[in-house]
Design a protein around this motif. Structure first.
Motif, PDB file in Angstrom:
ATOM      1  N   UNK A  63      33.791   8.878   7.799  1.00 39.00           N
ATOM      2  CA  UNK A  63      34.035   7.545   7.246  1.00 39.00           C
ATOM      3  C   UNK A  63      33.500   7.499   5.822  1.00 39.00           C
ATOM      4  N   UNK A  64      34.449   7.513   4.877  1.00 40.66           N
ATOM      5  CA  UNK A  64      34.088   7.516   3.456  1.00 40.66           C
ATOM      6  C   UNK A  64      34.479   6.195   2.797  1.00 40.66           C
ATOM      7  N   UNK A  65      33.514   5.576   2.140  1.00 44.45           N
ATOM      8  CA  UNK A  65      33.765   4.462   1.227  1.00 44.45           C
ATOM      9  C   UNK A  65      33.167   4.952  -0.083  1.00 44.45           C
ATOM     10  N   UNK A  86      34.215  13.540  -6.271  1.00 44.93           N
ATOM     11  CA  UNK A  86      34.678  12.149  -6.258  1.00 44.93           C
ATOM     12  C   UNK A  86      36.163  12.078  -5.911  1.00 44.93           C
ATOM     13  N   UNK A  87      36.975  12.886  -6.585  1.00 50.71           N
ATOM     14  CA  UNK A  87      38.420  12.848  -6.358  1.00 50.71           C
ATOM     15  C   UNK A  87      38.778  13.325  -4.954  1.00 50.71           C
ATOM     16  N   UNK A  88      38.067  14.359  -4.470  1.00 51.03           N
ATOM     17  CA  UNK A  88      38.336  14.857  -3.113  1.00 51.03           C
ATOM     18  C   UNK A  88      38.083  13.767  -2.088  1.00 51.03           C
ATOM     19  N   UNK A  89      36.922  13.116  -2.188  1.00 50.09           N
ATOM     20  CA  UNK A  89      36.556  12.086  -1.211  1.00 50.09           C
ATOM     21  C   UNK A  89      37.454  10.865  -1.354  1.00 50.09           C
ATOM     22  N   UNK A  90      37.699  10.436  -2.585  1.00 51.38           N
ATOM     23  CA  UNK A  90      38.527   9.246  -2.817  1.00 51.38           C
ATOM     24  C   UNK A  90      39.924   9.431  -2.237  1.00 51.38           C
TER      25      UNK A  90
END
Length: 353
Positions: A63-65, A86-90
């Protein structure tokens, strides 16, 4: 039984959903979907279908925010991707509604849904759908604001221990134990992929003695070998990255198992777990084999009445259906024949005086 009311010494078996996880229970196998769905709800559902078919007990997401768990920067996840973290998770985020639908789909497919939160806000979101337990990643082992929010839910915890020293692990395990939170600790090496020499399966037994709680393995090494070894060492839970196709984009795809590999992992773990008994006796199913596989004492030649039994006139041969088993061979040596004994017959107790 309410885990939160158990004394610390009794937390050798933990209930998550309908599963009992511990040394004396069946091995619990967790398919780590992670971010291998690349933010696609459709792909996530396909992964659930496939994980269920492999026999996995659980499929675990993340669960990524993004803006709640990290600041925007150009840092990259080591050598596993050229893209920024950042881009990978976003690009791998699932929405709150999608996660709720994924959990419901898991219920429909009868596979346990779990997720790893990376922020307090992620825990809040998962609480809305009432997840039965929390998986805590190695990077969060010392994130005590997050650990406190998870502990406040009073739900069981599965804690990975990569990138950490024993002192840090003791501190985090103690944090949950003092709050009477049921905990499973996973030996973890946070190298992607991990060399076999860095997996350190011996730590499983060390953790068992040190913490007196269920211990498992979160494995990032190639193939299924170390996972099987972990079960032999006493691991009660195995977590392994899962993908539909290693050629899909994403930093974790290459080190993940495809469905056919994951099926072998599940079968292998269950087989090893079943083989861990420590009783040594003749089993009922062995007895018919014993009859033809062992030997009886047999005459080597015609033996007249009164002749002394020796290594020149008796031997041992299969099957073990005679009166005198091979283990008693030397007890017969030196005794006398009570009657004439033909060549190549099993000796009877009546033949010996």
């Amino acid at each position: 039984m309410d885990n939160s009311k158990l004394s610390l010494i009794e937390l050798k078996q933990i209930k998550i959903g309908n599963y009992l996880i511990g040394d004396k229970n069946s091995i619990f196998v967790m398919a780590e979907a992670g971010i291998n769905h690349n933010g696609s709800f459709k792909l996530a559902k396909k992964m659930i279908d496939s994980a269920k078919m492999t026999g996995a007990d659980c499929i675990k997401f993340q669960t990524h925010i993004t803006d709640k768990e990290m600041i925007k920067s150009n840092i990259k996840p080591g050598n596993i991707s050229k893209k920024t973290l950042w881009n990978i998770i976003k690009n791998s985020e699932l929405s709150e509604k999608e996660e709720a639908k994924i959990q419901q789909y898991c219920k429909k497919k009868k596979i346990l849904f779990l997720s790893t939160p990376f922020s307090v806000e992620a825990v809040d979101r998962l609480e809305k759908i009432n997840v039965p337990a929390y998986k805590i990643g190695s990077g969060e082992l010392t994130n005590f604001p997050l650990l406190k929010r998870i502990a406040d839910t009073k739900k069981p915890v599965i804690l990975s221990s990569g990138m950490s020293e024993l002192k840090e692990i003791k501190e985090s395990v103690s944090f949950f134990k003092k709050r009477h939170i049921p905990i499973i600790l996973l030996q973890t090496t946070s190298i992607y992929p991990s060399d076999y020499k860095d997996v350190n399966l011996g730590v499983i037994e060390k953790f068992q003695k040190l913490f007196n709680i269920p211990i498992g393995l979160s494995d990032h090494s190639p193939g299924i070998y170390t996972a099987l070894g972990a079960v032999a060492k006493g691991a009660c839970l195995i977590e392994k990255h899962f993908t539909l196709n290693k050629n899909l984009p994403g930093p974790d795809q290459k080190l993940s198992l495809e469905p056919n590999e994951f099926s072998e992992l599940v079968k292998g773990c269950r087989a090893v777990k079943l083989a861990l008994g420590n009783s040594k006796k003749i089993l009922s199913k062995e007895k018919p084999i014993l009859k033809f596989a062992r030997e009886s004492v047999v005459s080597l030649k015609n033996i007249p009445t009164g002749e002394k039994f020796s290594e020149k006139n008796i031997t041992t041969k299969r099957p073990a259906t005679g009166d005198i088993p091979s283990r008693d061979y030397y007890k017969i040596i030196g005794k006398l024949a009570k009657r004439n004994i033909p060549k190549n017959v099993q000796l009877s107790k009546k033949d010996i005086c």
